[in-house]
Design a protein around this motif. Structure first.
Motif, PDB file in Angstrom:
ATOM      1  N   GLU A 106       7.918  13.815   8.823  1.00 47.20           N
ATOM      2  CA  GLU A 106       9.353  13.969   8.906  1.00 47.20           C
ATOM      3  C   GLU A 106       9.785  13.997  10.373  1.00 47.20           C
ATOM      4  O   GLU A 106       8.977  14.192  11.279  1.00 47.20           O
ATOM      5  N   GLU A 107      11.094  13.816  10.566  1.00 48.96           N
ATOM      6  CA  GLU A 107      11.623  13.908  11.925  1.00 48.96           C
ATOM      7  C   GLU A 107      11.390  15.324  12.460  1.00 48.96           C
ATOM      8  O   GLU A 107      11.767  16.306  11.824  1.00 48.96           O
ATOM      9  N   PRO A 108      10.769  15.478  13.627  1.00 45.37           N
ATOM     10  CA  PRO A 108      10.429  16.806  14.122  1.00 45.37           C
ATOM     11  C   PRO A 108      11.519  17.456  14.962  1.00 45.37           C
ATOM     12  O   PRO A 108      11.237  18.275  15.819  1.00 45.37           O
ATOM     13  N   GLY A 109      12.770  17.074  14.761  1.00 48.07           N
ATOM     14  CA  GLY A 109      13.846  17.681  15.537  1.00 48.07           C
ATOM     15  C   GLY A 109      13.878  17.163  16.948  1.00 48.07           C
ATOM     16  O   GLY A 109      13.925  15.965  17.191  1.00 48.07           O
ATOM     17  N   ASN A 110      13.813  18.062  17.907  1.00 50.69           N
ATOM     18  CA  ASN A 110      13.906  17.671  19.315  1.00 50.69           C
ATOM     19  C   ASN A 110      12.566  17.255  19.907  1.00 50.69           C
ATOM     20  O   ASN A 110      12.508  16.859  21.064  1.00 50.69           O
ATOM     21  N   ALA A 111      11.480  17.371  19.135  1.00 49.24           N
ATOM     22  CA  ALA A 111      10.173  16.977  19.648  1.00 49.24           C
ATOM     23  C   ALA A 111       9.973  15.473  19.462  1.00 49.24           C
ATOM     24  O   ALA A 111      10.727  14.802  18.768  1.00 49.24           O
ATOM     25  N   GLY A 112       8.932  14.966  20.086  1.00 50.73           N
ATOM     26  CA  GLY A 112       8.629  13.556  19.945  1.00 50.73           C
ATOM     27  C   GLY A 112       8.071  13.232  18.572  1.00 50.73           C
ATOM     28  O   GLY A 112       7.627  14.109  17.833  1.00 50.73           O
ATOM     29  N   THR A 113       8.106  11.964  18.211  1.00 49.19           N
ATOM     30  CA  THR A 113       7.596  11.503  16.915  1.00 49.19           C
ATOM     31  C   THR A 113       6.367  10.648  17.138  1.00 49.19           C
ATOM     32  O   THR A 113       6.411   9.685  17.897  1.00 49.19           O
ATOM     33  N   ASN A 114       5.271  11.001  16.484  1.00 52.83           N
ATOM     34  CA  ASN A 114       4.057  10.205  16.599  1.00 52.83           C
ATOM     35  C   ASN A 114       4.192   8.911  15.811  1.00 52.83           C
ATOM     36  O   ASN A 114       4.934   8.843  14.831  1.00 52.83           O
ATOM     37  N   PRO A 115       3.470   7.872  16.197  1.00 45.77           N
ATOM     38  CA  PRO A 115       3.470   6.643  15.398  1.00 45.77           C
ATOM     39  C   PRO A 115       2.790   6.888  14.068  1.00 45.77           C
ATOM     40  O   PRO A 115       2.037   7.856  13.908  1.00 45.77           O
ATOM     41  N   PRO A 116       3.033   6.040  13.081  1.00 46.94           N
ATOM     42  CA  PRO A 116       2.389   6.227  11.772  1.00 46.94           C
ATOM     43  C   PRO A 116       0.874   6.141  11.900  1.00 46.94           C
ATOM     44  O   PRO A 116       0.341   5.353  12.682  1.00 46.94           O
ATOM     45  N   ALA A 117       0.180   6.972  11.125  1.00 48.08           N
ATOM     46  CA  ALA A 117      -1.277   6.938  11.102  1.00 48.08           C
ATOM     47  C   ALA A 117      -1.711   6.020   9.970  1.00 48.08           C
ATOM     48  O   ALA A 117      -1.753   6.424   8.817  1.00 48.08           O
ATOM     49  N   GLY A 118      -1.991   4.780  10.288  1.00 49.17           N
ATOM     50  CA  GLY A 118      -2.382   3.825   9.259  1.00 49.17           C
ATOM     51  C   GLY A 118      -2.228   2.404   9.751  1.00 49.17           C
ATOM     52  O   GLY A 118      -2.015   2.151  10.939  1.00 49.17           O
ATOM     53  N   VAL A 119      -2.353   1.474   8.810  1.00 47.93           N
ATOM     54  CA  VAL A 119      -2.160   0.055   9.109  1.00 47.93           C
ATOM     55  C   VAL A 119      -0.681  -0.259   8.937  1.00 47.93           C
ATOM     56  O   VAL A 119      -0.109  -0.034   7.868  1.00 47.93           O
ATOM     57  N   VAL A 120      -0.054  -0.775   9.990  1.00 45.03           N
ATOM     58  CA  VAL A 120       1.371  -1.066   9.966  1.00 45.03           C
ATOM     59  C   VAL A 120       1.560  -2.553   9.705  1.00 45.03           C
ATOM     60  O   VAL A 120       1.150  -3.396  10.510  1.00 45.03           O
ATOM     61  N   PHE A 121       2.182  -2.866   8.573  1.00 44.62           N
ATOM     62  CA  PHE A 121       2.471  -4.250   8.217  1.00 44.62           C
ATOM     63  C   PHE A 121       3.926  -4.562   8.554  1.00 44.62           C
ATOM     64  O   PHE A 121       4.826  -3.794   8.197  1.00 44.62           O
ATOM     65  N   HIS A 122       4.134  -5.662   9.238  1.00 42.24           N
ATOM     66  CA  HIS A 122       5.479  -6.171   9.488  1.00 42.24           C
ATOM     67  C   HIS A 122       5.624  -7.517   8.783  1.00 42.24           C
ATOM     68  O   HIS A 122       4.734  -8.363   8.879  1.00 42.24           O
ATOM     69  N   TYR A 123       6.716  -7.700   8.091  1.00 46.59           N
ATOM     70  CA  TYR A 123       6.994  -8.988   7.458  1.00 46.59           C
ATOM     71  C   TYR A 123       8.479  -9.284   7.583  1.00 46.59           C
ATOM     72  O   TYR A 123       9.323  -8.393   7.471  1.00 46.59           O
ATOM     73  N   ALA A 124       8.764 -10.543   7.868  1.00 46.71           N
ATOM     74  CA  ALA A 124      10.144 -10.978   8.083  1.00 46.71           C
ATOM     75  C   ALA A 124      10.631 -11.756   6.866  1.00 46.71           C
ATOM     76  O   ALA A 124       9.895 -12.566   6.291  1.00 46.71           O
ATOM     77  N   ILE A 125      11.856 -11.494   6.470  1.00 46.39           N
ATOM     78  CA  ILE A 125      12.496 -12.203   5.370  1.00 46.39           C
ATOM     79  C   ILE A 125      13.720 -12.914   5.940  1.00 46.39           C
ATOM     80  O   ILE A 125      14.628 -12.269   6.482  1.00 46.39           O
ATOM     81  N   ALA A 126      13.718 -14.234   5.837  1.00 48.72           N
ATOM     82  CA  ALA A 126      14.761 -15.026   6.496  1.00 48.72           C
ATOM     83  C   ALA A 126      16.129 -14.806   5.866  1.00 48.72           C
ATOM     84  O   ALA A 126      17.135 -14.687   6.569  1.00 48.72           O
ATOM     85  N   GLU A 127      16.200 -14.749   4.543  1.00 48.37           N
ATOM     86  CA  GLU A 127      17.466 -14.568   3.842  1.00 48.37           C
ATOM     87  C   GLU A 127      17.298 -13.501   2.779  1.00 48.37           C
ATOM     88  O   GLU A 127      16.182 -13.250   2.302  1.00 48.37           O
ATOM     89  N   ALA A 128      18.415 -12.898   2.402  1.00 56.09           N
ATOM     90  CA  ALA A 128      18.377 -11.861   1.376  1.00 56.09           C
ATOM     91  C   ALA A 128      17.762 -12.416   0.091  1.00 56.09           C
ATOM     92  O   ALA A 128      18.126 -13.501  -0.373  1.00 56.09           O
ATOM     93  N   LEU A 129      16.807 -11.668  -0.477  1.00 55.07           N
ATOM     94  CA  LEU A 129      16.115 -12.123  -1.671  1.00 55.07           C
ATOM     95  C   LEU A 129      16.919 -11.781  -2.924  1.00 55.07           C
ATOM     96  O   LEU A 129      17.522 -10.704  -3.002  1.00 55.07           O
ATOM     97  N   PRO A 130      16.943 -12.671  -3.909  1.00 57.34           N
ATOM     98  CA  PRO A 130      17.543 -12.309  -5.204  1.00 57.34           C
ATOM     99  C   PRO A 130      16.842 -11.076  -5.771  1.00 57.34           C
ATOM    100  O   PRO A 130      15.640 -10.870  -5.563  1.00 57.34           O
ATOM    101  N   GLU A 131      17.592 -10.252  -6.491  1.00 55.43           N
ATOM    102  CA  GLU A 131      17.034  -9.000  -6.983  1.00 55.43           C
ATOM    103  C   GLU A 131      15.871  -9.211  -7.937  1.00 55.43           C
ATOM    104  O   GLU A 131      14.995  -8.346  -8.061  1.00 55.43           O
ATOM    105  N   ASP A 132      15.839 -10.351  -8.625  1.00 53.61           N
ATOM    106  CA  ASP A 132      14.775 -10.585  -9.600  1.00 53.61           C
ATOM    107  C   ASP A 132      13.600 -11.360  -9.017  1.00 53.61           C
ATOM    108  O   ASP A 132      12.658 -11.691  -9.745  1.00 53.61           O
ATOM    109  N   LEU A 133      13.613 -11.644  -7.714  1.00 55.81           N
ATOM    110  CA  LEU A 133      12.507 -12.386  -7.105  1.00 55.81           C
ATOM    111  C   LEU A 133      11.387 -11.411  -6.747  1.00 55.81           C
ATOM    112  O   LEU A 133      11.604 -10.458  -6.012  1.00 55.81           O
ATOM    113  N   PRO A 134      10.168 -11.642  -7.258  1.00 50.89           N
ATOM    114  CA  PRO A 134       9.069 -10.709  -6.986  1.00 50.89           C
ATOM    115  C   PRO A 134       8.684 -10.702  -5.503  1.00 50.89           C
ATOM    116  O   PRO A 134       8.665 -11.736  -4.850  1.00 50.89           O
TER     117      PRO A 134
END
Length: 512
Positions: free
Chosen positions: A217-245
């Motif tokens: 969670e946000e620690p208030g006025n203290a610093g925030t550590n990066p996530p502990a794990g594998v960070v996946f980034h993926y880009a979506i060019a256009e908004a996906l239809p709600e029924d698209l898997p």
């Protein structure tokens, strides 16, 4: 200043002060220097001789605020200058690749009133630059020809300095502390032109297998550590239809079955989108599907043990084992299109554990988890069977034409209940109804093994000989109870169903 009244002799107000110095990391004799009166000098012989290489287009009395040596060109450098003290708020960024004989001004895309304080070149990606201005951060993927904002969640604040450290971008600000952009690999891949199509999965940078986690969670006025794990980034060019898997899966390097498979978040919250209960399977509908860049973090944990309704244990462990350092795969599926990338999980460099230690720890926890899952599945089947037996008994007792066969069948039902009940009570403390009840009643086999599994999960060590001995003892006891249940499913229950069928009563059916 510095006169007979104030006696100020710090020289900060005097021109001719060197404000920026940059040493080459390839040639110890190369040093660049910039002063607050707008001059740039370079030496190629360790300071014995200096050459004035001030950009011809730089206005007089500019302050050379930063110089960065080009990481890929021997005679290259970048500089940032300011003239706000002269009411000139224009950005001044320059690049040279020929020892300052010629300079190119590189400010396209930076607003005319965002004066520049610092420019840094990414040491891992040619042509990727970062600029700190009076009103935020900008980046360029084409060596400064075009700049774009990199503000993200950074407050609107002057950026006084920047540093690239282990593929993180560190920013010093005026009045809002230090900020770190944790992962530059997306920008590296953008600079290489790897993003294309309706959706794109970026290759994650190696994830360090840490024993300490990031802030949940946000620690208030203290610093925030990066996530502990594998960070996946993926880009979506256009908004996906709600029924698209939309699906993201992670695999072991040679595995065909996914470790985890996540799908997109529900479009709107409803009753069926409520948080799963503590004993229900985890909700894997977690993927954001926003237009633009999305981020998802895998904590490197495998799925935990199967649970049953109202399971209460004192030393519970909901997670499965943590991934062993090595190579893994991720697959993004959007509709019919898929993309697969490889990534690495690396050991904590501070740990003395070997790969064999990690594997032994993983196998111990995975084996205990699988045995507990079998036991919990059997407890669920026991409870299902008991419910049907109790219902059957009530119907038999209420039959108006009850005879000796009915009485004998009731005895068989009672005998079967008496057979399965002690098995369940050996596997699990059935008197537990609240979180504190394990303090009042004896700990049973599943809780003992779970507690052991949780202990072995701590740190990066292989299981001790004592842990292995206790595991074997508990596993033998659990397997013995499960073997008794095999007789119930394969012998007792079929015999009872045969008798039931002869009396035209509905058969007892247990889910697998």
């Amino acid at each position: 200043s510095g006169g007979p009244i104030t006696k100020d002799n710090t020289s900060v107000e005097y021109y001719g002060t060197i404000f920026a110095v940059a040493e080459s990391d390839r040639d110890a004799n190369v040093i660049w220097a910039g002063s607050d009166d707008g001059l740039v000098h370079v030496t190629r012989d360790g300071g014995s001789n200096w050459s004035n290489v001030t950009p011809s287009g730089l206005p007089e009395w500019a302050q050379i605020n930063s110089i960065d040596v080009h990481p890929f060109e021997t005679g290259g450098a970048y500089l940032a200058a300011t003239r706000y003290k002269s009411d000139d708020f224009r950005p001044y960024l320059y690049r040279t690749t020929d020892w300052g004989r010629s300079w190119q001004r590189i400010v396209e895309g930076i607003p005319a009133d965002h004066f520049t304080r610092v420019v840094r070149a990414d040491p891992d990606q040619r042509g990727l630059l970062y600029a700190g201005t009076e009103r935020g951060i900008y980046y360029s993927t084409d060596d400064g020809r075009r700049w774009r904002s990199l503000q993200l969640n950074l407050p609107l604040v002057p950026i006084t300095d920047l540093a690239v450290k282990e593929r993180d971008l560190v920013a010093a600000t005026q009045g809002r502390g230090y900020w770190i952009l944790d992962d530059l690999t997306v920008l590296h891949q953008l600079a290489r032109g790897t993003s294309s199509g309706a959706a794109h999965l970026y290759t994650p940078r190696p994830a360090i297998r840490l024993t300490a986690g990031g802030d949940a969670e946000e620690p208030g006025n203290a610093g925030t550590n990066p996530p502990a794990g594998v960070v996946f980034h993926y880009a979506i060019a256009e908004a996906l239809p709600e029924d698209l898997p939309l699906t993201l899966e992670v695999f072991e390097a040679r595995g065909d079955a996914p470790i985890w498979s996540w799908t997109r978040k529900p479009a709107a919250a409803g009753e069926d989108e409520a948080e799963p209960g503590p004993d229900e399977p985890p909700d894997t509908r977690l993927l954001p599907a926003e237009q633009g860049l999305n981020r998802f973090v895998w904590d490197m944990r495998y799925p935990g043990m199967t649970r049953f309704d109202k399971l209460i244990m004192w030393a519970d462990m909901r997670d499965g084992p943590k991934a062993v350092p090595g190579n893994y795969r991720a697959r993004l599926t959007v509709g019919d299109a898929t993309q697969t990338v490889e990534f690495d999980i690396v050991a904590d460099p501070r740990s003395s554990a070997t790969l064999e230690d990690y594997r032994a720890q993983f196998d111990f926890i995975a084996g205990a988890r699988d045995l507990l899952s079998r036991a919990h599945d059997e407890i669920r089947r026991i409870r299902q069977l008991r419910g049907q037996l109790e219902s059957l008994r009530a119907r038999l007792v209420a039959r108006p034409d009850a005879d000796s066969r009915t009485a004998a069948l009731i005895d068989e039902v009672d005998l079967l209940v008496d057979t399965i009940t002690p098995i369940e009570e050996s596997l699990y403390q059935t008197q537990n109804e609240s979180r504190q009840d394990p303090l009042n009643y004896p700990i049973r086999l599943n809780n003992k093994l779970t507690s052991l599994m949780r202990t072995v999960d701590v740190g990066d060590k292989r299981p001790t000989d004592g842990a292995l001995a206790v595991r074997d003892e508990l596993s033998t006891a659990i397997e013995s109870e499960l073997k008794l249940l095999d007789s119930v499913w394969n012998e007792n229950l079929p015999a009872l169903n045969s008798e039931i069928q002869s009396m035209d009563i509905d058969l007892i059916s247990i889910d697998e």
